[in-house]
Design a protein around this motif. Structure first.
Motif, PDB file in Angstrom:
ATOM      1  N   HIS A   1      51.173  99.458  81.092  1.00  0.00           N
ATOM      2  CA  HIS A   1      52.554  98.965  80.358  1.00  0.00           C
ATOM      3  C   HIS A   1      53.612  99.046  81.092  1.00  0.00           C
ATOM      4  N   PHE A   2      53.883 100.106  81.956  1.00  0.00           N
ATOM      5  CA  PHE A   2      55.054 100.168  82.799  1.00  0.00           C
ATOM      6  C   PHE A   2      54.841  99.068  84.014  1.00  0.00           C
TER       7      PHE A   2
ATOM      8  N   GLU B   1      55.316  93.973  70.140  1.00  0.00           N
ATOM      9  CA  GLU B   1      55.406  94.974  71.295  1.00  0.00           C
ATOM     10  C   GLU B   1      54.417  94.603  72.290  1.00  0.00           C
ATOM     11  N   GLY B   2      54.664  94.298  73.405  1.00  0.00           N
ATOM     12  CA  GLY B   2      53.627  93.749  74.473  1.00  0.00           C
ATOM     13  C   GLY B   2      53.894  92.274  74.786  1.00  0.00           C
ATOM     14  N   GLY B   3      53.650  91.990  75.802  1.00  0.00           N
ATOM     15  CA  GLY B   3      53.840  90.641  76.284  1.00  0.00           C
ATOM     16  C   GLY B   3      55.283  90.115  76.429  1.00  0.00           C
ATOM     17  N   LEU B   4      55.520  88.650  76.823  1.00  0.00           N
ATOM     18  CA  LEU B   4      56.847  88.302  76.767  1.00  0.00           C
ATOM     19  C   LEU B   4      57.609  88.498  75.687  1.00  0.00           C
ATOM     20  N   HIS B   5      56.846  88.495  74.455  1.00  0.00           N
ATOM     21  CA  HIS B   5      57.491  88.513  73.284  1.00  0.00           C
ATOM     22  C   HIS B   5      57.875  90.101  73.054  1.00  0.00           C
ATOM     23  N   GLY B   6      57.441  90.976  73.730  1.00  0.00           N
ATOM     24  CA  GLY B   6      57.887  92.411  73.517  1.00  0.00           C
ATOM     25  C   GLY B   6      59.416  92.665  73.979  1.00  0.00           C
TER      26      GLY B   6
ATOM     27  N   TRP C   1      54.751 102.058  75.391  1.00  0.00           N
ATOM     28  CA  TRP C   1      55.129 100.756  74.624  1.00  0.00           C
ATOM     29  C   TRP C   1      56.595 100.595  74.330  1.00  0.00           C
ATOM     30  N   LYS C   2      57.062 101.768  74.052  1.00  0.00           N
ATOM     31  CA  LYS C   2      58.693 101.870  73.780  1.00  0.00           C
ATOM     32  C   LYS C   2      59.582 101.878  74.956  1.00  0.00           C
TER      33      LYS C   2
END
Lengths: 269, 500
Positions: free
Chosen positions: B141-142, B478-483, B182-183
């Motif tokens: 994620h990072f 959360e996650g991806g461009l949308h996140g 994630w945050k």
């Protein structure tokens, strides 16, 4: 009886628009606005409208995006044809032209949203993974008091283009354009129940819409002092709150009324 | 089962598997006796003066003393984050921000074993899972969001964008380090500073993460960690942050939404679920059984998107249940640090009480319970993998999120009925579909009201894949461009800007 030069005109009764029909308020109430007696919707009317929207929404969402775009373009055609009438009603022809153009602009978005807002996601594994936008469901819309037509169209069109059903509380002080627009919608192949337009007292109707457990999102663009209370009520079923713009057009105005669905499937032989 | 074992073409299953234990060493983890709050790049004593003990849920052994941050501590952390935001982080070059995030990802990879052991120690999850899922995904994620930091204008073309300021983030105890990633990763990539509150029962990996930040030389105050219980979280929600991101129960999520009503603060909620895992009669049955097991017993069922409602097409109900029960007898329940373990400890006494209460309600309401024979350790919090059959849709075990290793089985006949039952819940986080027919998968995927659909798989996660709910499972992704979107301010958008 006094003599008259011409014929006596037939005056229109301004009613609500619920489920594709034009009922009076079940409460039997009206209020005077813009020199007319306008239906004053009740809590029950709001609930009826939500039920109509919920029933109609899956079919609207299930239409092809191309088809939905054509229906919204048809709205623009019908509105254009009645330009004179609307201009006389709201006293601003430029606003009518802008409202027509706004419907045309949004109509063209129906079959482009998924490409602009969706994605194919390169996950680290043997999976095909994609994200598509889908309608949120039933949306409560509190439209701005002004401008009477363009404010309504600017909030309603982005809700409809994504495949949602709408329950709209019209401008309280200038509600006639909403009822006229309902007549346009009714003759434009927008399925009955997809756009429901209620006239009446904002302070009476908005909290009912905000608290309704079968409404998925609330557009508070046209709300004023009562926003904190409306948003508190909306939390009861985790409604999406949309604070949009009264006079703007943007795909992001549509995005507020969409959910994103991500689908995974393994790849292999 | 006996019938299956007697078939000539199958190797008979021995009466009982014997495993030699294969424990992972705790030696790599160095715990402090007492921790401070991480504010402004250093550990400080809480002004509240209060501490509590955090436990190993598999043994009830106390591990360390953790500060219970009060409102004054939270205000200090938020003020520190605000100062770090205006003193340079918001103005730092996006490429620099990216490089800090890449560093964090790399250090997490380098110290992965230490984090995996600590995560299992404090959370009760099997080491195999923390080693193979939680820690690598946290690092990923990072790494993923690092690359976005200097490319935001490509993520949201034609939009004026800027960071929000200070993000307040509240995370749950089921994936402590992964939820932290994630945050924090998208928040920093977008140029915000952060005050994060780990869950009360699982603060240790977040506190060890502070040492990663030290090694990465992240400027002080950009990330602040305040520990404590729900009161600390409530103080963070009420504080002067610009955004709240919350992952947890729907009940608390609604309370947060009410609290923020009318403030205009940005909010994302990732809440509960009661996902349907739908099994059609033409599925690859053995794969589906593995998917069902992974769907509900992964991480002891402490998963918001767990496939907790199994919807089975009636024509394969018997063979499927037989295979499933047989598979359950092979699940190893026990020591989280044993590399053989499939199902670890329940995270806390409180959670165990909740699971026991709902399971009792299931039996009371008339469902039939099955649990494979397994010996549960005497100390610690444990619950055997459980399957309920004869479940009606109205039962609490079919409606409420149990958040434990408990599966409720319902049946259906037609695809329409499957959709109807699957959507018959206020939640809408995830769903599973098992069928070999491609057109049916897409038909189902279109109709299921859920933010994530796993078709012929379950419980897959990736930093590039948006995750989040429909309906009362929350909003925002959360996650991806949308996140990235929840961490950016687009308020200056207007028709002119977007060329309308």
């Amino acid at each position: 009886m006094a003599e008259r030069a011409g014929r006596l005109p037939v005056k229109k009764t301004y009613k609500l628009y619920i489920g594709g029909a034009f009922p009076r308020s079940e409460s039997g109430r009206t209020y005077e606005a813009e020199g007319q007696n306008v239906a004053r919707a009740s809590r029950k009317d709001v609930r009826d409208a939500v039920r109509a929207a919920r029933a109609a929404q899956p079919k609207w969402a299930g239409m092809t995006a191309y088809n939905r775009g054509q229906v919204l373009y048809r709205v623009a055609e019908m509105l254009e044809a009645r330009t004179g009438e609307f201009a006389e009603l709201i006293g601003d022809e430029a606003e009518v032209h802008a409202a027509v153009d706004r419907f045309v602009w949004y109509a063209g978005w129906a079959d482009k949203l998924a490409q602009v807002l969706g994605s194919a996601n390169p996950v680290a594994g043997p999976y095909f993974n994609f994200t598509v936008p889908e309608p949120t469901g039933v949306v409560g819309v509190l439209v701005p008091e002004e401008p009477p037509l363009l404010g309504l169209v600017s909030r309603l069109a982005p809700v409809l283009v994504g495949g949602n059903g709408a329950v709209v509380v019209a401008s309280e002080s200038r509600p006639l354009a909403a009822i006229e627009l309902a007549e346009v919608l009714a003759t434009s192949d927008v399925p009955g129940g997809i756009a429901n337009l209620l006239t009446g007292f904002r302070s009476e109707l908005a909290p009912v819409l905000a608290a309704h457990m079968d409404v998925n999102a609330l557009d508070v663009t046209g709300a004023d002092g009562d926003v904190p209370e409306l948003e508190r009520l909306a939390a009861d079923n985790v409604k999406r709150i949309v604070r949009g713009s009264a006079d703007a057009q943007s795909p992001w105005e549509i995005a507020g009324f969409l959910e994103l669905k991500t689908v995974w499937h393994p790849m292999g032989v | 089962m006996a019938e299956l074992e007697q078939r000539g073409d199958r190797t008979p299953i021995p009466a009982a598997w014997e495993y030699a234990s294969a424990p992972e060493s705790r030696e790599i983890v160095k715990l402090e006796e007492r921790y401070g709050l991480f504010i402004g790049g250093e550990f400080v004593e809480p002004r509240s003066g209060e501490h509590y003990k955090t436990l190993d849920p598999s043994s009830e052994e106390p591990l360390a003393e953790i500060p219970q941050a009060g409102p004054e501590d939270v205000a200090l952390a938020v003020g520190t984050a605000r100062k770090a935001f205006s003193d340079g982080w918001s103005a730092a070059s996006p490429a620099e921000r990216a490089k800090y995030l890449f560093r964090i990802a790399r250090i997490l990879q380098e110290r992965s074993r230490e984090f995996a052991v600590l995560e299992s120690l404090n959370g009760g999850k099997p080491i195999r899972e923390s080693r193979d899922v939680d820690v690598p995904l946290a690092a990923a994620h990072f790494f993923y969001y690092a690359g976005w930091a200097d490319k935001l204008e490509y993520a949201f073309p034609h939009r004026r964008q800027q960071p929000l300021g200070v993000a307040g983030q509240i995370i749950p105890w089921n994936f402590p380090l992964l939820m932290l990633a994630w945050k924090i990763a998208p928040a920093l990539a977008a140029g915000n500073t952060v005050v994060l509150k780990p869950a009360e029962t699982t603060p240790l990996s977040a506190l060890l993460f502070c040492d990663v930040l030290r090694q990465a030389e992240l400027p002080p105050g950009v990330v602040n960690i305040v520990t404590g219980d729900g009161a600390t979280g409530a103080a963070l929600v009420k504080s002067e942050v610009d955004k709240i991101a919350f992952t947890g129960s729907t009940e608390v999520g609604k309370a947060i939404q009410r609290e923020l009503a009318g403030t205009g603060k940005k909010l994302t909620l990732e809440l509960g679920g009661k996902a349907a895992n739908i099994i059609f009669d033409d599925c690859a049955l053995d794969q589906a059984v593995e998917g069902i097991v992974n769907g509900i017993y992964f991480n002891q069922g402490h998963v918001c998107c767990a496939g907790s409602r199994l919807l089975v097409q009636e024509s394969i109900y018997e063979p499927l249940l037989e295979k499933l029960k047989r598979r359950l007898t092979t699940l190893r329940v026990g020591d989280p640090l044993d590399k053989n373990t499939d199902v670890g400890a329940i995270n806390s006494r409180q959670q165990l009480d909740k699971i026991e209460e709902l399971v009792a309600a299931g039996e009371e309401e008339g469902a039939e319970i099955y649990q494979p024979p397994c010996r549960l350790p005497e100390k610690g919090y444990w619950f055997a993998p459980t399957v309920f059959t004869n479940v009606a849709q109205s039962y609490r075990i079919a409606q409420e999120e149990i958040f434990g290793p408990v599966l409720s089985v319902l049946t259906f006949r037609t695809p329409d009925e499957a959709v109807e039952k699957a959507n018959n819940t206020p939640y809408g986080l995830s769903a599973g579909v098992w069928t070999e027919k491609g057109s049916r998968i897409l038909w189902m995927a279109q109709r299921l009201e859920a933010g994530v659909i796993w078709a012929n798989t379950y419980n897959r996660f990736d930093p590039a894949s948006p995750f989040g709910g429909y309906k009362e499972s929350g909003f925002g992704r959360e996650g991806g461009l949308h996140g990235l979107e929840p961490y950016l301010d687009f308020r200056e958008d207007s028709a002119d800007v977007i060329g309308g």
